[in-house]
Design a protein around this motif. Structure first.
Motif, PDB file in Angstrom:
ATOM      1  N   UNK A  74       0.816  -1.222   0.000  1.00  0.00           N
ATOM      2  CA  UNK A  74       0.000   0.000   0.000  1.00  0.00           C
ATOM      3  C   UNK A  74       0.849   1.271   0.000  1.00  0.00           C
ATOM      4  N   UNK A  75       2.164   1.119   0.102  1.00  0.00           N
ATOM      5  CA  UNK A  75       3.025   2.309   0.241  1.00  0.00           C
ATOM      6  C   UNK A  75       3.637   2.645  -1.117  1.00  0.00           C
ATOM      7  N   UNK A  76       3.280   3.824  -1.680  1.00  0.00           N
ATOM      8  CA  UNK A  76       3.679   4.131  -3.066  1.00  0.00           C
ATOM      9  C   UNK A  76       5.180   4.066  -3.316  1.00  0.00           C
ATOM     10  N   UNK A  77       6.015   4.421  -2.321  1.00  0.00           N
ATOM     11  CA  UNK A  77       7.465   4.491  -2.559  1.00  0.00           C
ATOM     12  C   UNK A  77       8.183   3.212  -2.122  1.00  0.00           C
ATOM     13  N   UNK A  78       7.413   2.157  -1.824  1.00  0.00           N
ATOM     14  CA  UNK A  78       7.996   0.969  -1.192  1.00  0.00           C
ATOM     15  C   UNK A  78       8.997   0.223  -2.048  1.00  0.00           C
ATOM     16  N   UNK A  79      10.085  -0.172  -1.386  1.00  0.00           N
ATOM     17  CA  UNK A  79      10.959  -1.209  -1.881  1.00  0.00           C
ATOM     18  C   UNK A  79      10.649  -2.444  -1.052  1.00  0.00           C
ATOM     19  N   UNK A  80      11.356  -2.577   0.068  1.00  0.00           N
ATOM     20  CA  UNK A  80      11.153  -3.761   0.913  1.00  0.00           C
ATOM     21  C   UNK A  80      11.529  -3.457   2.368  1.00  0.00           C
ATOM     22  N   UNK A  81      11.171  -4.366   3.244  1.00  0.00           N
ATOM     23  CA  UNK A  81      11.582  -4.398   4.661  1.00  0.00           C
ATOM     24  C   UNK A  81      10.978  -3.293   5.528  1.00  0.00           C
ATOM     25  N   UNK A  82       9.807  -3.578   6.067  1.00  0.00           N
ATOM     26  CA  UNK A  82       9.170  -2.654   7.021  1.00  0.00           C
ATOM     27  C   UNK A  82       9.785  -2.907   8.381  1.00  0.00           C
ATOM     28  N   UNK A  83      10.713  -2.064   8.785  1.00  0.00           N
ATOM     29  CA  UNK A  83      11.377  -2.231  10.081  1.00  0.00           C
ATOM     30  C   UNK A  83      10.627  -1.435  11.151  1.00  0.00           C
ATOM     31  N   UNK A  84      11.327  -1.151  12.221  1.00  0.00           N
ATOM     32  CA  UNK A  84      10.682  -0.558  13.408  1.00  0.00           C
ATOM     33  C   UNK A  84       9.790   0.656  13.086  1.00  0.00           C
ATOM     34  N   UNK A  85       8.718   0.815  13.865  1.00  0.00           N
ATOM     35  CA  UNK A  85       7.834   1.983  13.700  1.00  0.00           C
ATOM     36  C   UNK A  85       7.443   2.558  15.064  1.00  0.00           C
ATOM     37  N   UNK A  86       6.838   3.744  15.021  1.00  0.00           N
ATOM     38  CA  UNK A  86       6.334   4.372  16.249  1.00  0.00           C
ATOM     39  C   UNK A  86       5.151   5.258  15.879  1.00  0.00           C
ATOM     40  N   UNK A  87       4.316   5.565  16.870  1.00  0.00           N
ATOM     41  CA  UNK A  87       3.105   6.361  16.602  1.00  0.00           C
ATOM     42  C   UNK A  87       3.030   7.531  17.572  1.00  0.00           C
ATOM     43  N   UNK A  88       2.587   8.686  17.066  1.00  0.00           N
ATOM     44  CA  UNK A  88       2.346   9.864  17.911  1.00  0.00           C
ATOM     45  C   UNK A  88       0.936  10.356  17.642  1.00  0.00           C
ATOM     46  N   UNK A  89       0.345  10.990  18.666  1.00  0.00           N
ATOM     47  CA  UNK A  89      -1.010  11.546  18.511  1.00  0.00           C
ATOM     48  C   UNK A  89      -0.932  13.060  18.615  1.00  0.00           C
ATOM     49  N   UNK A  90      -1.559  13.733  17.644  1.00  0.00           N
ATOM     50  CA  UNK A  90      -1.652  15.197  17.728  1.00  0.00           C
ATOM     51  C   UNK A  90      -3.038  15.629  17.265  1.00  0.00           C
ATOM     52  N   UNK A  91      -3.704  16.439  18.068  1.00  0.00           N
ATOM     53  CA  UNK A  91      -5.039  16.954  17.741  1.00  0.00           C
ATOM     54  C   UNK A  91      -5.981  15.846  17.258  1.00  0.00           C
ATOM     55  N   UNK A  92      -5.962  14.706  17.944  1.00  0.00           N
ATOM     56  CA  UNK A  92      -6.907  13.628  17.638  1.00  0.00           C
ATOM     57  C   UNK A  92      -6.551  12.793  16.425  1.00  0.00           C
ATOM     58  N   UNK A  93      -5.415  13.066  15.769  1.00  0.00           N
ATOM     59  CA  UNK A  93      -4.975  12.229  14.636  1.00  0.00           C
ATOM     60  C   UNK A  93      -3.745  11.442  15.060  1.00  0.00           C
ATOM     61  N   UNK A  94      -3.568  10.298  14.448  1.00  0.00           N
ATOM     62  CA  UNK A  94      -2.463   9.400  14.812  1.00  0.00           C
ATOM     63  C   UNK A  94      -1.517   9.277  13.620  1.00  0.00           C
ATOM     64  N   UNK A  95      -0.236   9.453  13.901  1.00  0.00           N
ATOM     65  CA  UNK A  95       0.791   9.461  12.855  1.00  0.00           C
ATOM     66  C   UNK A  95       1.744   8.306  13.116  1.00  0.00           C
ATOM     67  N   UNK A  96       1.809   7.394  12.157  1.00  0.00           N
ATOM     68  CA  UNK A  96       2.699   6.237  12.285  1.00  0.00           C
ATOM     69  C   UNK A  96       3.961   6.518  11.463  1.00  0.00           C
ATOM     70  N   UNK A  97       5.096   6.510  12.134  1.00  0.00           N
ATOM     71  CA  UNK A  97       6.404   6.744  11.496  1.00  0.00           C
ATOM     72  C   UNK A  97       7.073   5.387  11.342  1.00  0.00           C
TER      73      UNK A  97
END
Ligand code: FUB
Length: 322
Positions: A74-97
């Motif tokens: 689903x990620x337009x720029x993807x090659x391979x290997x989804x490694x570690x991630x983290x999530x932050x919340x701001x103003x009721x929205x959630x951002x996954x890095x």
């Protein structure tokens, strides 16, 4: 100290990033699987292709698997290997890095957005401009959000200096300051760096930067930031010496003074964690390879209580419990 417990014995999950959102603990791990890619020093065998989200409303209670929330395809720029991630919340929205290799096999950091902490997360068209390497961790302080990242060896940090790609990868000499994590404030919309990433300095007790040859203590990967009693605790993995260490500073940028080991080596090559407070107690979320009989690419996430001494130092936890 209570024994640690495996959180999701049904499947292999690693690098758990835990946060309290809407009164529950949400956990954002990497999703290990048996992809058949042979093991090498670049970490090609960590060939993950999706992320799940988990939640707990009681640290000892049942875990909820919210299912797949983002996939490589689903990620337009993807090659391979989804490694570690983290999530932050701001103003009721959630951002996954997240960290992933692009189509040219270079690790970049991406962002995906959701209306809920349990996704699904919709990825941006492109990686964060100017991003590189792996293991993003996002920390909020006084309304500002800071992203920490970086990892050497397979994480490619040795290919950069001052945020610019080198002609060829180079490590500092053993007596030179170690390569370290980077930190940057995020833009108001959470989708960009608001500034050039800065070097995160880890000093020894004499005020000297940890050196590259100090492999037991120097930074390798797995940045995490938390705040305790007004102080900033930067923790990380030492990679090839398999410790989780920490350093304390007075602000989110540092410098940070090295303190010691949080977690001694676990079964498995990698060690990676997060630290969070929930209902008045502190917890270390991490992983090991005991359930897969030591297969480094098949890791299982765990939680254990973390305790502080009166002077603010952290009581060391044994990675292999007796
Ligand atoms: O899970 C893949 C990589 O292994 C992570 O990004 C590193 O921190 C190490 O845990």
């Amino acid at each position: 100290m209570k024994k640690s417990r495996y959180l999701f014995p049904q499947d292999y999950m690693a690098d758990p990033s835990a946060h309290v959102f809407q009164g529950k603990i949400y956990i954002y791990p990497s999703h290990d699987w048996e992809s058949g890619v042979p093991e090498n020093d670049n970490g090609d065998h960590f060939n993950m292709k999706d992320y799940h989200v988990f939640s707990l409303s009681d640290i000892d209670g049942e875990i909820t698997d919210h299912g797949v929330v983002l996939k490589v395809e689903d990620i337009p720029w993807a090659g391979r290997q989804l490694w570690d991630n983290d999530v932050a919340c701001k103003n009721g929205k959630y951002y996954l890095y997240f960290s992933m290799k692009d189509k040219t096999d270079i690790f970049r950091l991406g962002v995906a957005v959701s209306e809920t902490p349990y996704g699904p997360f919709v990825p941006q068209e492109n990686p964060i401009k100017g991003s590189y390497s792996i293991d993003p961790c996002v920390f909020e302080d006084n309304g500002e959000y800071y992203i920490y990242f970086g990892g050497i060896w397979g994480g490619q940090l040795q290919r950069y200096r001052n945020n610019k790609a080198l002609e060829s990868a180079a490590f500092p000499g053993d007596n030179e300051p170690a390569l370290s994590a980077k930190v940057a404030r995020l833009s108001n919309n959470m989708l960009e760096f608001a500034e050039e990433p800065r070097e995160l300095l880890i000093l020894d007790k004499h005020g000297k930067p940890l050196t590259q040859g100090n492999t037991e203590h120097r930074f390798f990967e797995a940045s995490w930031m938390h705040k305790y009693n007004g102080k900033y605790y930067f923790s990380y993995s030492t990679g090839d010496t398999h410790n989780l260490c920490y350093a304390i500073g007075d602000n989110p940028y540092g410098p940070f003074t090295f303190q010691g080991v949080i977690l001694t080596p676990v079964v498995g090559w990698t060690t990676h964690h997060s630290i969070v407070e929930y209902k008045g107690k502190w917890y270390l979320f991490h992983h090991d390879c005991v359930p897969s009989d030591g297969k480094t690419w098949l890791r299982s996430m765990k939680v254990v209580e973390l305790e502080y001494n009166a002077d603010g130092t952290i009581k060391m936890i044994e990675g292999i419990e007796k």
